[in-house]
Design a protein around this motif. Structure first.
Motif, PDB file in Angstrom:
ATOM      1  N   ALA A  97       4.233  43.379  -0.876  1.00  0.00           N
ATOM      2  CA  ALA A  97       5.687  43.548  -0.731  1.00  0.00           C
ATOM      3  C   ALA A  97       6.453  42.378  -1.347  1.00  0.00           C
ATOM      4  O   ALA A  97       7.467  42.574  -2.038  1.00  0.00           O
ATOM      5  N   ASP A  98       5.972  41.153  -1.127  1.00  0.00           N
ATOM      6  CA  ASP A  98       6.687  39.975  -1.656  1.00  0.00           C
ATOM      7  C   ASP A  98       6.828  40.043  -3.177  1.00  0.00           C
ATOM      8  O   ASP A  98       7.844  39.631  -3.733  1.00  0.00           O
ATOM      9  N   GLU A  99       5.787  40.544  -3.835  1.00  0.00           N
ATOM     10  CA  GLU A  99       5.845  40.618  -5.308  1.00  0.00           C
ATOM     11  C   GLU A  99       6.826  41.694  -5.767  1.00  0.00           C
ATOM     12  O   GLU A  99       7.499  41.538  -6.790  1.00  0.00           O
ATOM     13  N   ILE A 100       6.898  42.787  -5.009  1.00  0.00           N
ATOM     14  CA  ILE A 100       7.861  43.838  -5.387  1.00  0.00           C
ATOM     15  C   ILE A 100       9.284  43.305  -5.200  1.00  0.00           C
ATOM     16  O   ILE A 100      10.160  43.502  -6.056  1.00  0.00           O
ATOM     17  N   VAL A 101       9.486  42.597  -4.100  1.00  0.00           N
ATOM     18  CA  VAL A 101      10.810  42.002  -3.865  1.00  0.00           C
ATOM     19  C   VAL A 101      11.129  41.001  -4.986  1.00  0.00           C
ATOM     20  O   VAL A 101      12.259  40.952  -5.493  1.00  0.00           O
ATOM     21  N   ALA A 102      10.108  40.245  -5.415  1.00  0.00           N
ATOM     22  CA  ALA A 102      10.334  39.284  -6.508  1.00  0.00           C
ATOM     23  C   ALA A 102      10.721  40.018  -7.798  1.00  0.00           C
ATOM     24  O   ALA A 102      11.564  39.550  -8.565  1.00  0.00           O
ATOM     25  N   CYS A 103      10.124  41.190  -8.039  1.00  0.00           N
ATOM     26  CA  CYS A 103      10.503  42.000  -9.217  1.00  0.00           C
ATOM     27  C   CYS A 103      11.975  42.390  -9.111  1.00  0.00           C
ATOM     28  O   CYS A 103      12.731  42.326 -10.093  1.00  0.00           O
ATOM     29  N   ALA A 104      12.384  42.814  -7.912  1.00  0.00           N
ATOM     30  CA  ALA A 104      13.777  43.225  -7.706  1.00  0.00           C
ATOM     31  C   ALA A 104      14.712  42.037  -7.925  1.00  0.00           C
ATOM     32  O   ALA A 104      15.770  42.173  -8.555  1.00  0.00           O
ATOM     33  N   GLU A 105      14.303  40.873  -7.431  1.00  0.00           N
ATOM     34  CA  GLU A 105      15.148  39.679  -7.621  1.00  0.00           C
ATOM     35  C   GLU A 105      15.246  39.330  -9.101  1.00  0.00           C
ATOM     36  O   GLU A 105      16.310  38.940  -9.594  1.00  0.00           O
ATOM     37  N   ALA A 107      15.071  41.505 -11.576  1.00  0.00           N
ATOM     38  CA  ALA A 107      15.973  42.504 -12.185  1.00  0.00           C
ATOM     39  C   ALA A 107      17.429  42.133 -11.893  1.00  0.00           C
ATOM     40  O   ALA A 107      18.294  42.226 -12.774  1.00  0.00           O
ATOM     41  N   ALA A 108      17.698  41.675 -10.666  1.00  0.00           N
ATOM     42  CA  ALA A 108      19.075  41.312 -10.294  1.00  0.00           C
ATOM     43  C   ALA A 108      19.521  40.076 -11.077  1.00  0.00           C
ATOM     44  O   ALA A 108      20.619  40.032 -11.630  1.00  0.00           O
ATOM     45  N   ARG A 109      18.613  39.087 -11.162  1.00  0.00           N
ATOM     46  CA  ARG A 109      18.937  37.838 -11.866  1.00  0.00           C
ATOM     47  C   ARG A 109      19.209  38.094 -13.348  1.00  0.00           C
ATOM     48  O   ARG A 109      20.063  37.484 -13.964  1.00  0.00           O
ATOM     49  N   GLU A 110      18.464  39.032 -13.904  1.00  0.00           N
ATOM     50  CA  GLU A 110      18.622  39.348 -15.330  1.00  0.00           C
ATOM     51  C   GLU A 110      19.785  40.307 -15.580  1.00  0.00           C
ATOM     52  O   GLU A 110      19.975  40.763 -16.697  1.00  0.00           O
ATOM     53  N   ASP A 111      20.501  40.669 -14.511  1.00  0.00           N
ATOM     54  CA  ASP A 111      21.661  41.573 -14.638  1.00  0.00           C
ATOM     55  C   ASP A 111      21.292  42.972 -15.116  1.00  0.00           C
ATOM     56  O   ASP A 111      22.081  43.642 -15.779  1.00  0.00           O
ATOM     57  N   PRO A 340       2.419  49.827 -24.940  1.00  0.00           N
ATOM     58  CA  PRO A 340       2.876  48.592 -25.601  1.00  0.00           C
ATOM     59  C   PRO A 340       3.086  47.434 -24.633  1.00  0.00           C
ATOM     60  O   PRO A 340       3.109  47.631 -23.418  1.00  0.00           O
ATOM     61  N   CYS A 341       3.236  46.235 -25.185  1.00  0.00           N
ATOM     62  CA  CYS A 341       3.634  45.030 -24.434  1.00  0.00           C
ATOM     63  C   CYS A 341       2.685  44.678 -23.289  1.00  0.00           C
ATOM     64  O   CYS A 341       3.122  44.190 -22.245  1.00  0.00           O
ATOM     65  N   LEU A 342       1.386  44.898 -23.504  1.00  0.00           N
ATOM     66  CA  LEU A 342       0.450  44.607 -22.407  1.00  0.00           C
ATOM     67  C   LEU A 342       0.405  43.123 -22.081  1.00  0.00           C
ATOM     68  O   LEU A 342       0.153  42.730 -20.950  1.00  0.00           O
ATOM     69  N   ASP A 343       0.650  42.298 -23.092  1.00  0.00           N
ATOM     70  CA  ASP A 343       0.545  40.854 -22.873  1.00  0.00           C
ATOM     71  C   ASP A 343       1.888  40.148 -22.894  1.00  0.00           C
ATOM     72  O   ASP A 343       1.953  38.929 -22.904  1.00  0.00           O
ATOM     73  N   GLU A 344       2.960  40.923 -22.919  1.00  0.00           N
ATOM     74  CA  GLU A 344       4.277  40.313 -23.065  1.00  0.00           C
ATOM     75  C   GLU A 344       4.936  40.219 -21.696  1.00  0.00           C
ATOM     76  O   GLU A 344       4.976  41.221 -20.970  1.00  0.00           O
ATOM     77  N   ASN A 345       5.431  39.058 -21.316  1.00  0.00           N
ATOM     78  CA  ASN A 345       6.037  38.995 -19.989  1.00  0.00           C
ATOM     79  C   ASN A 345       7.455  39.583 -20.008  1.00  0.00           C
ATOM     80  O   ASN A 345       8.017  39.894 -21.054  1.00  0.00           O
ATOM     81  N   ALA A 346       8.017  39.735 -18.803  1.00  0.00           N
ATOM     82  CA  ALA A 346       9.275  40.468 -18.671  1.00  0.00           C
ATOM     83  C   ALA A 346      10.421  39.796 -19.421  1.00  0.00           C
ATOM     84  O   ALA A 346      11.286  40.462 -19.984  1.00  0.00           O
ATOM     85  N   THR A 347      10.419  38.462 -19.461  1.00  0.00           N
ATOM     86  CA  THR A 347      11.511  37.762 -20.139  1.00  0.00           C
ATOM     87  C   THR A 347      11.438  38.011 -21.642  1.00  0.00           C
ATOM     88  O   THR A 347      12.449  38.263 -22.304  1.00  0.00           O
ATOM     89  N   GLY A 391      25.747  36.763 -16.724  1.00  0.00           N
ATOM     90  CA  GLY A 391      25.418  35.433 -16.219  1.00  0.00           C
ATOM     91  C   GLY A 391      25.281  34.442 -17.358  1.00  0.00           C
ATOM     92  O   GLY A 391      25.316  34.838 -18.530  1.00  0.00           O
ATOM     93  N   PRO A 392      25.108  33.129 -17.073  1.00  0.00           N
ATOM     94  CA  PRO A 392      25.011  32.146 -18.124  1.00  0.00           C
ATOM     95  C   PRO A 392      23.830  32.458 -19.050  1.00  0.00           C
ATOM     96  O   PRO A 392      22.772  32.831 -18.573  1.00  0.00           O
ATOM     97  N   GLY A 393      24.081  32.300 -20.320  1.00  0.00           N
ATOM     98  CA  GLY A 393      23.008  32.489 -21.284  1.00  0.00           C
ATOM     99  C   GLY A 393      22.710  33.949 -21.589  1.00  0.00           C
ATOM    100  O   GLY A 393      21.838  34.259 -22.358  1.00  0.00           O
TER     101      GLY A 393
END
Ligand code: SAH
Ligand code: SF4
Length: 395
Positions: A97-105, A107-111, A340-347, A391-393
């Motif tokens: 659950a903590d990791e899913i919540v971190a995914c949601a955070e 997504a929110a942080r990235e707008d 695609p993108c198997l090794d690419e992180n979300a950022t 957000g900034p940046g």
């Protein structure tokens, strides 16, 4: 089937004009005729007409949903899917659950404005409660939350809705029941899936459905009926994609569908191009038929061409779901070959997408939930007001 394509050559433009002017204006035979287009000029006219409707209904703007693939444990054995229960080569995982919540955070942080929670299908009280708890924890982030967790009892849909989910994506896979039974083992029921879509609607979700195109044994009339089916159930969101064989599944060696319009002796590259082309035609014809729904440019398009999703946007789609699953899970969530993108992180995914979208002259609706305009219209819910400041940046 090719005779249809030649037969409509002169009739294509009036069909497109009629479809552009009025939603649901075309009969299934006319939808089939558009789907069977094989001439490059006609194809360009089809995509341009669909793009015109998209711009009028949703603007030149793309909505993002961060996609979290939260687990690959599945009770189902769909004959096309790489994570089907019988595939013993897949290491199974369930994100805590903590990791899913971190995914949601994230997504929110990235707008991104929205989150999609997807997994294999599990029906159990403990799983229902697990998802409920996750939904309650992410509620304060004020994201649009889509679930894609397969078939469930109506009471489960209701509990998840009350816990904060507002959209549900459940593809019917094909509207042809006989074809459905050929691509699923015994015990998988088309009727139950159809009933789930009705239950989701009763629970007040924005309802999303879709199909795979280019399935073995699928015809143009089947695909036309799929699009008519979306209209019949009055879907708010469409998530469709090309069928892509997975080597460890029973459908891997099935003969390709006639809808791919393959020339004799077509090599793997030509087959991939044909799968992409059909997937794009499905997006365009769905846009022309439904007008104001949200349509996703599925990741499967990108598996077939590097710029597959941008091509999807040009053909009438308006939603992209950047994968925000941690890379250590991605290899275990391969529904089809060539993900695609198997090794690419979300950022990295985000940066790369932003450039690609700018290159086709569209902007990303950062900070907005991007609810379906069709849902707004049918429920009378007011449209979301102005986008949040990036957000900034953020560009
Ligand atoms: N288990 C849930 C959600 C995960 S599967 C469900 O089935 O609804 C999400 C989608 O992946 C399915 O609806 C199916 O259309 C798609 N999919 C599975 N295998 C595929 C393949 N080989 N090619 C393309 N899409 C595939
Ligand atoms: Fe499970 Fe969905 Fe794959 Fe079917 S398509 S095997 S339900 S994950």
């Amino acid at each position: 089937m090719r005779f249809i394509s030649r037969g409509i050559k002169e009739g294509c433009l009036p069909l497109l004009e009629r479809a552009k002017a009025t939603p649901r204006a075309l009969a299934p035979a006319e939808l089939a005729a558009l789907l069977a287009i094989d001439d490059d000029e006609e194809l360009a006219a089809l995509f341009a007409a669909a793009y015109d409707v998209k711009v009028r209904k949703v603007g030149r703007s793309v909505s993002f949903r961060g996609l979290a693939e939260i687990g690959n444990v599945c009770a189902k054995d769909c004959l096309y899917c790489g994570i089907r229960k019988s595939n013993a080569h897949v290491g199974r995982y369930q994100m805590p659950a903590d990791e899913i919540v971190a995914c949601a955070e994230f997504a929110a942080r990235e707008d991104y404005g929205s989150l999609v929670i997807q997994s294999g299908e599990i029906e159990s009280e403990s799983h229902t409660r697990f998802i409920e708890d996750v939904l309650r924890r992410i509620r304060p982030l004020n994201l649009g939350v889509t679930l894609s967790l397969g078939e469930q009892e109506e009471s489960v849909f209701q509990r998840w809705r009350e816990a904060g989910a507002s959209r549900y994506l459940l593809r019917i896979e094909t509207s042809n029941r006989a074809l459905y039974s050929r691509i699923h083992p015994q015990g998988h029921s088309w009727e139950r899936r159809r009933n789930c879509l009705a239950a989701l609607r009763r629970c007040g979700y924005q309802v999303g459905t879709g199909v795979m195109s280019g399935l073995p044994g699928q015809s143009f009339p089947d695909l036309a009926n799929d699009i008519a089916f979306f209209g019949e159930i009055d879907a708010d969101m469409i998530g469709m994609g090309p069928f892509i064989p997975h080597a460890e599944t029973p459908l891997n060696d099935a003969p390709p569908s006639e809808t791919l319009l393959l020339k004799p002796g077509a090599d793997a590259k030509a087959v991939a191009a044909a799968r992409l082309r059909l997937g794009l035609k499905m997006i365009a014809v769905a846009r022309l038929y439904l007008h104001d729904v949200n349509i996703a440019a599925a990741t499967a398009l990108q598996a077939l061409a590097d710029d597959g999703r941008e091509q999807g946007l040009r053909a009438g789609a308006n939603v992209i779901m950047p994968n925000i699953t941690d890379t250590r899970y991605r290899r275990s969530y391969q529904l089809y070959d060539g993900k695609p993108c198997l090794d690419e992180n979300a950022t990295a995914c985000r940066g790369c997408l932003q450039l690609r979208i700018a290159s086709i002259g569209e902007t990303i609706a950062f900070g907005r939930r991007g609810d379906s305009p069709h849902w707004h219209a049918r429920t009378g819910t007011p449209l979301e007001q102005g986008a949040k400041e990036p957000g900034p940046g953020r560009g």
